[in-house]
Write a protein that holds these residues in place. Structure first.
Motif, mmCIF file in Angstrom:
data_model
loop_
_atom_site.group_PDB
_atom_site.id
_atom_site.type_symbol
_atom_site.label_atom_id
_atom_site.label_comp_id
_atom_site.label_asym_id
_atom_site.label_seq_id
_atom_site.Cartn_x
_atom_site.Cartn_y
_atom_site.Cartn_z
ATOM 1 N N ALA A 54 1.359 -1.153 0.198
ATOM 2 C CA ALA A 54 0.008 0.051 -0.164
ATOM 3 C C ALA A 54 0.736 1.169 0.534
ATOM 4 C CB ALA A 54 -1.156 0.014 1.342
ATOM 5 N N GLU A 55 2.774 1.366 0.070
ATOM 6 C CA GLU A 55 2.921 2.462 0.010
ATOM 7 C C GLU A 55 3.927 2.523 -1.352
ATOM 8 O OE1 GLU A 55 3.446 3.921 5.022
ATOM 9 O OE2 GLU A 55 4.771 2.020 4.564
ATOM 10 N N GLN A 56 5.231 2.781 -1.257
ATOM 11 C CA GLN A 56 6.070 3.147 -2.257
ATOM 12 C C GLN A 56 6.106 1.640 -3.083
ATOM 13 O OE1 GLN A 56 6.238 5.539 -3.521
ATOM 14 N NE2 GLN A 56 7.593 5.371 -5.154
ATOM 15 N N SER A 57 5.881 0.957 -2.769
ATOM 16 C CA SER A 57 5.202 -0.516 -3.874
ATOM 17 C C SER A 57 4.348 -0.403 -4.698
ATOM 18 C CB SER A 57 5.364 -1.552 -3.138
ATOM 19 O OG SER A 57 6.843 -1.980 -2.730
ATOM 20 N N SER A 58 3.492 0.744 -4.273
ATOM 21 C CA SER A 58 2.340 0.954 -5.051
ATOM 22 C C SER A 58 1.991 1.744 -6.056
ATOM 23 C CB SER A 58 0.678 0.354 -4.349
ATOM 24 O OG SER A 58 1.152 0.642 -3.638
ATOM 25 N N ARG A 59 3.140 3.176 -5.699
ATOM 26 C CA ARG A 59 3.039 4.206 -6.321
ATOM 27 C C ARG A 59 4.045 4.300 -7.044
ATOM 28 N NH1 ARG A 59 -0.224 7.244 -1.665
ATOM 29 N NH2 ARG A 59 -0.903 5.901 -0.392
ATOM 30 N N ASN A 60 4.847 3.651 -6.963
ATOM 31 C CA ASN A 60 6.554 4.067 -7.881
ATOM 32 C C ASN A 60 5.848 3.723 -9.591
ATOM 33 O OD1 ASN A 60 5.848 1.282 -9.505
ATOM 34 N ND2 ASN A 60 5.994 1.162 -7.230
ATOM 35 N N TRP A 61 6.759 4.395 -10.594
ATOM 36 C CA TRP A 61 6.490 4.310 -12.098
ATOM 37 C C TRP A 61 5.998 3.045 -12.403
ATOM 38 C CZ3 TRP A 61 10.616 7.258 -13.501
ATOM 39 C CH2 TRP A 61 10.938 9.368 -13.067
ATOM 40 N N GLY A 62 6.313 1.789 -11.768
ATOM 41 C CA GLY A 62 5.913 0.797 -12.792
ATOM 42 C C GLY A 62 7.057 0.294 -13.477
#
Length: 443
Positions: A54-62
């Motif tokens: 739920a934090e940076q692992s889902s908020r990055n550019w992919g």
């Protein structure tokens, strides 16, 4: 506006009393470590204070990116790409992984020359990487209006869906025997005679032989309570996503003004190319000396501000007992507000560069906190002062792509297996043993 919604992962109903390894943090690094360990037959508890990914692992550019990696990361990233290629079959779930290539557009001849120099790092690995311009660049980005003197193109680079990846890996870890607990903060280590014997969680104690801290932006706080100095700060990046768009680029691209990649739903993820936000906080002064080389190198790409984040972190407890409520319980999910001006600037630049985006609907925007180290290279390491304690953090905005490789390396270190790559450059002690802090030269 809330952040992205990763695929929900249900918590196991009960906490195990004993496991071989406790992994703290349910992002892509923690889940990848848990999967590796569970597949090797070790009993594992994956404990996440909030929700999986739920934090940076889902908020990055992919982005799954080898290009422009620090040379110290290249061997591990090559292994990570090999793992990504089989990860959907391995987990039995969609991750959206696609080899699409990534282009880094040069702002001028100096950065073009820097790209040409960097490409030589891949020659020993026989991986295609070259600077393209003219028709070759146009063919990769049909209909673009980007002005550039050339671009670094790495065909092996790819993309995947951050909202799917960590949850898929966590579920696969559970299917391999791991316990997965969400909304279960690990408060502290249980240490006897100087070595790890377990952890204390908000739901009770768990005995174990080893603990892996993969807490992202929270890792410094947890390590500090355990008496371990981990130099790490946070940098905020702002991202938006669009509704599906016809005629946009397949190849991902970066410019000074924006970064873009196609999503599995046909829309686009767009972020600021440069312009990460650095909130001035008490740790900014505590760690100023160690981060000074990075500040000098990246000054133009950072936007410093004094915000309410100062007071939030100034009031945050830095030491606590295992029977006390911790900052990890007080903030289950770090969900900063996106930077409106930077978001609007990157969106305007992307529409100018790709007319196909004009008029597209912006569905959502969010921000995420990136965990950074003084040399922008992660820590994947045993903690010498506390046998049985390991840290995997500080991925400095590069963690999503390298996650499966980092998990494999950390599992090697925990189990005593021959490491998949030489971990020496990633050791925690480099920040305290007199090793000069060096950064990859900028472009």
């Amino acid at each position: 506006m809330p952040g992205p919604s990763p695929t929900p992962v249900a918590s196991d109903p009960t906490l195990p009393s004993r496991v071989d390894v406790v992994v703290i943090g349910g992002g892509i690094i923690g889940t990848s470590t848990a999967l590796e360990l569970a597949e090797r037959g070790h009993s594992v508890l994956l404990a996440e204070k909030g929700e999986i990914g739920a934090e940076q692992s889902s908020r990055n550019w992919g982005w799954v990116r080898l290009s422009l990696r620090d040379p110290r990361e290249i061997p591990l990233m090559i292994e990570a790409i090999r793992l990504w290629e089989g990860l959907e079959e391995r987990t039995g779930r969609k991750l959206g992984y696609t080899k699409c290539g990534i282009l880094f557009a040069a702002a001028g001849e100096r950065s073009r020359a820097g790209y040409e120099d960097w490409a030589r790092h891949l020659e020993p690995h026989q991986i295609a990487c070259r600077v393209v311009d003219g028709d070759a660049f146009d063919d990769l980005l049909p209909g673009h209006r980007i002005k550039t003197s050339g671009a670094l193109y790495t065909p092996v680079d790819g993309r995947a869906e951050p909202q799917w990846a960590a949850p898929a890996i966590a579920e696969a870890a559970r299917e391999s025997g791991a316990h997965v607990m969400t909304n279960c903060a690990v408060r502290s280590l249980d240490v006897e005679a100087g070595r790890v014997t377990g952890v204390f969680t908000e739901k009770g104690g768990v005995a174990c032989d080893s603990v892996v801290l993969a807490g992202g932006a929270w890792s410094r706080l947890f390590a500090g309570n355990a008496g371990i100095e981990l130099p790490q700060l946070k940098v905020m990046n702002t991202v938006l996503r669009t509704a599906p768009v016809e005629g946009g680029p397949e190849t991902s691209a970066w410019t000074d003004d924006f970064a873009i990649r196609k999503r599995a739903d046909g829309g686009y993820t767009i972020a600021t190319g440069e312009g990460n936000v650095v909130d001035i906080v008490p740790d900014s002064f505590r760690l100023m000396r160690q981060f000074l080389p990075a500040l000098r190198a990246e000054w133009s790409a950072l936007q410093f501000r004094l915000s309410d984040r100062w007071w939030t972190e100034a009031r945050m407890k830095r030491r606590w007992r295992h029977d006390e409520v911790t900052p990890f319980e007080e903030t289950r999910i770090l969900d900063p507000d996106p930077h409106e001006r930077l978001r609007n600037r990157s969106w305007a630049a992307a529409q100018k560069a790709f007319p196909a985006l004009k008029g597209a609907q912006v569905e959502q925007s969010w921000a995420g906190m990136i965990d950074v180290t003084p040399d922008a290279v992660p820590v994947i390491s045993a903690v010498d002062e506390v046998p049985g304690f390991y840290i995997a953090t500080g991925f400095s905005g590069h963690g999503f792509g390298i996650g499966p490789g980092a998990g494999k390396l950390m599992a090697d270190l925990v189990t005593g297996a021959s490491p998949v790559v030489d971990p020496h450059a990633l050791r925690l002690s480099r920040f305290s043993d007199g090793t000069p802090i060096t950064l990859m030269e900028g472009f």
